[in-house]
Enzyme design. Structure first.
Site, PDB file in Angstrom:
ATOM      1  N   GLU A   1       0.847  -1.202   0.000  1.00  0.00           N
ATOM      2  CA  GLU A   1       0.000   0.000   0.000  1.00  0.00           C
ATOM      3  C   GLU A   1       0.881   1.250   0.000  1.00  0.00           C
ATOM      4  O   GLU A   1       0.978   1.967   0.982  1.00  0.00           O
ATOM      5  CB  GLU A   1      -0.950  -0.072   1.212  1.00  0.00           C
ATOM      6  CG  GLU A   1      -1.870  -1.288   1.122  1.00  0.00           C
ATOM      7  CD  GLU A   1      -2.586  -1.658   2.431  1.00  0.00           C
ATOM      8  OE1 GLU A   1      -2.531  -0.884   3.394  1.00  0.00           O
ATOM      9  OE2 GLU A   1      -3.199  -2.749   2.466  1.00  0.00           O
TER      10      GLU A   1
ATOM     11  N   GLU B   1      -8.436   4.208   4.859  1.00  0.00           N
ATOM     12  CA  GLU B   1      -8.106   3.545   3.587  1.00  0.00           C
ATOM     13  C   GLU B   1      -8.090   4.658   2.534  1.00  0.00           C
ATOM     14  O   GLU B   1      -9.139   5.211   2.204  1.00  0.00           O
ATOM     15  CB  GLU B   1      -9.178   2.509   3.209  1.00  0.00           C
ATOM     16  CG  GLU B   1      -9.330   1.364   4.190  1.00  0.00           C
ATOM     17  CD  GLU B   1      -8.324   0.232   3.974  1.00  0.00           C
ATOM     18  OE1 GLU B   1      -7.468   0.335   3.079  1.00  0.00           O
ATOM     19  OE2 GLU B   1      -8.421  -0.746   4.726  1.00  0.00           O
TER      20      GLU B   1
HETATM   21  O1  0X9 Z   1      -7.893  -5.754   6.329  1.00  0.00           O
HETATM   22  C1  0X9 Z   1      -7.212  -4.844   6.807  1.00  0.00           C
HETATM   23  O2  0X9 Z   1      -6.288  -5.048   7.597  1.00  0.00           O
HETATM   24  C2  0X9 Z   1      -7.514  -3.395   6.405  1.00  0.00           C
HETATM   25  N1  0X9 Z   1      -7.839  -3.325   5.006  1.00  0.00           N
HETATM   26  S1  0X9 Z   1      -6.646  -3.508   3.897  1.00  0.00           S
HETATM   27  O3  0X9 Z   1      -7.260  -3.571   2.600  1.00  0.00           O
HETATM   28  N2  0X9 Z   1      -5.712  -2.216   3.912  1.00  0.00           N
HETATM   29  O4  0X9 Z   1      -5.880  -4.673   4.224  1.00  0.00           O
HETATM   30  C3  0X9 Z   1      -8.664  -2.866   7.222  1.00  0.00           C
HETATM   31  C4  0X9 Z   1      -8.338  -2.723   8.664  1.00  0.00           C
HETATM   32  C5  0X9 Z   1      -9.512  -2.339   9.511  1.00  0.00           C
HETATM   33  N3  0X9 Z   1      -9.231  -2.509  10.904  1.00  0.00           N
HETATM   34  C6  0X9 Z   1      -9.092  -3.731  11.488  1.00  0.00           C
HETATM   35  N4  0X9 Z   1      -9.260  -4.824  10.844  1.00  0.00           N
HETATM   36  N5  0X9 Z   1      -8.829  -3.747  12.771  1.00  0.00           N
HETATM   37 ZN    ZN Z   2      -3.801  -2.338   4.605  1.00  0.00          ZN
END
Ligand code: 0X9
Ligand code: ZN
Length: 421
Positions: free
Chosen positions: A183, A382
């Site tokens: 990212e 995001e």
């Molecule tokens: O899945 C994730 O870790 C995050 N999205 S990503 O597409 N950047 O991988 C969202 C994180 C939201 N917060 C938590 N899961 N605690």
């Molecule tokens: Zn992420």
């Protein structure tokens, strides 16, 4: 004339052939319509060397959800064949993956901050370490360097502490970038933010207020090993680079490694999966370093921010369960105000809400853990885009992506200062 026609004929044949069997990887957008199609898509995305861009794991795929899938050239025929066999259609979102990667890595200057457009480019890990050095040298009155630990491959985890010149704040906020290696807009934002804060202190009202009322801790790259790997070996890498004794697969998902309903539904126990939660909570040195720092500063840090991409969302606890946060109303209002300001000033739409309800159940995340530690305002951003380029956002969009995120940070930070007066 006849010669030109013949040449034209052969060129069109060549181009035509290229369209049938592209030599490049592509990114597909696929929407499963039935439960059976969901199953097929889950299988395709966990196999054939494909990389799921969105959602983060095959188990999150649901019917009628837009799925973004990176398909390497070598798997193209097989993947297309499988989709055709089951009468599933796909749109090609990106057909020029290599060109986009080349654009993102072009001009990674070895001379930090030599040009005005330094912040409108992506930078390698080495370059970011150089940038950190120059930044602390140039602004000793505002920036302090803190080493909070090191990565699995022994890269230093540096935090920059930003403070106003004449302030003695009792409060602080934290921003981390680059938990997920691919990212790239995330570390770019941390650099942008530090530069903006330093340059506009005493010039911009909100920045001056922020720095006079809060210390700001910035961790520009939380997953340096993974980030380096995306620059050198595999642009699509997400996890860190830790090895397990009993598996050939490398890396754990740092955003599943915190102690918030660790490794329950929404994370994976299998080391080969993209959302592998690690051996135990904080088993990964990068997550442990951040957790230790936050624990030892928990009385001062009032706001926790974690920067990710992509999908344009402002998320807050909980992601690890469907439970509502005790101050849900406040978190929702802050996120709403931030999204409104992004819309007003940048004409861009950001969704907001608690993680589990807004995207998916994802336990072990840093935001939920920080919130449970007692940091009352905790968000995951995001950033851009919504999938047009996904992780391969061209450098010309960095400025807008960072400026709108900065607006959200300022809005939320100003709100938190008022609330914690
Ligand atoms: O899945 C994730 O870790 C995050 N999205 S990503 O597409 N950047 O991988 C969202 C994180 C939201 N917060 C938590 N899961 N605690
Ligand atoms: Zn992420």
């Amino acid at each position: 004339m006849k010669f030109l026609l013949i040449v034209g004929f052969w060129i069109s044949i060549l181009i035509g052939n290229q369209e049938c069997t592209p030599e490049q990887a592509q990114v597909f957008s696929i929407t499963a319509r039935t439960e059976e199609e969901v199953e097929i898509l889950r299988n395709v995305s966990s196999d054939y060397e494909t990389v799921l861009w969105q959602p983060a794991a095959p188990s999150h795929i649901k019917a009628n959800m837009e799925v973004h899938l990176f398909v390497p050239a070598a798997s193209m025929t097989t993947v297309k064949g499988l989709l055709n066999k089951h009468h599933m259609t796909h749109k090609v979102m990106l057909s020029n993956v290599e060109e986009l990667i080349e654009m993102q890595t072009r001009n990674d200057s070895t001379d930090p901050r030599s040009s005005a457009t330094y912040y409108e480019k992506y930078h390698s890990l080495e370059d970011i370490y150089d940038w950190i050095n120059i930044t602390i040298q140039d602004h000793p009155e505002m920036v302090q360097l803190i080493l909070i630990g090191s990565s699995y491959e022994k890269q230093p985890l540096f935090v920059l502490k930003l403070s106003g010149k004449e302030s003695h704040p009792k409060r602080a906020m934290w921003i981390d970038c680059g938990i997920h290696a691919r990212e790239w807009i995330s570390p770019a934002f941390c650099l942008w933010f530090v530069h903006y804060a330093i340059s506009f202190y005493n010039l911009n009202h909100d920045i001056t207020e922020m720095l006079n009322n809060m210390d700001i801790y910035v961790l520009p790259v939380m997953n340096p090993d993974g980030y380096k790997y995306t620059w050198t070996k595999n642009r699509m890498w997400r996890k860190n680079r830790s090895r397990q004794e009993d598996s050939f697969c490398v890396g754990a998902d740092l955003n599943r490694n915190f102690d918030a309903n660790w490794c329950t539904e929404g994370a994976s126990k299998r080391p080969c999966d993209e959302t592998y939660c690690g051996r135990f909570p904080e088993s990964e040195p990068e997550a442990m370093a951040v957790a230790n720092f936050l624990r030892s500063h928990k009385n001062v840090i009032k706001l926790y921010l974690s920067i990710h991409s992509y999908s344009q969302m402002l998320l807050f606890p909980y992601s690890c369960s469907y439970e509502e946060a005790t101050n849900h109303q406040e978190l929702n209002e802050l996120a709403h105000e931030a999204a409104m300001n992004i819309r007003r000033y940048y004409r861009n739409l950001y969704k907001y809400g608690p993680g589990a309800k807004t995207i998916y159940l994802a336990p072990g995340g840093s935001d939920d853990w920080a919130y449970n530690l007692g940091i009352p305002y905790s968000f995951t951003f995001e950033l851009q885009d919504k999938g047009q380029y996904g992780f391969l956002l061209p450098p010309k969009y960095i400025a807008k992506a960072c400026n709108e995120a900065l607006t959200a940070v300022k809005t939320i930070a100003m709100g938190v200062i008022k609330k914690t007066q």
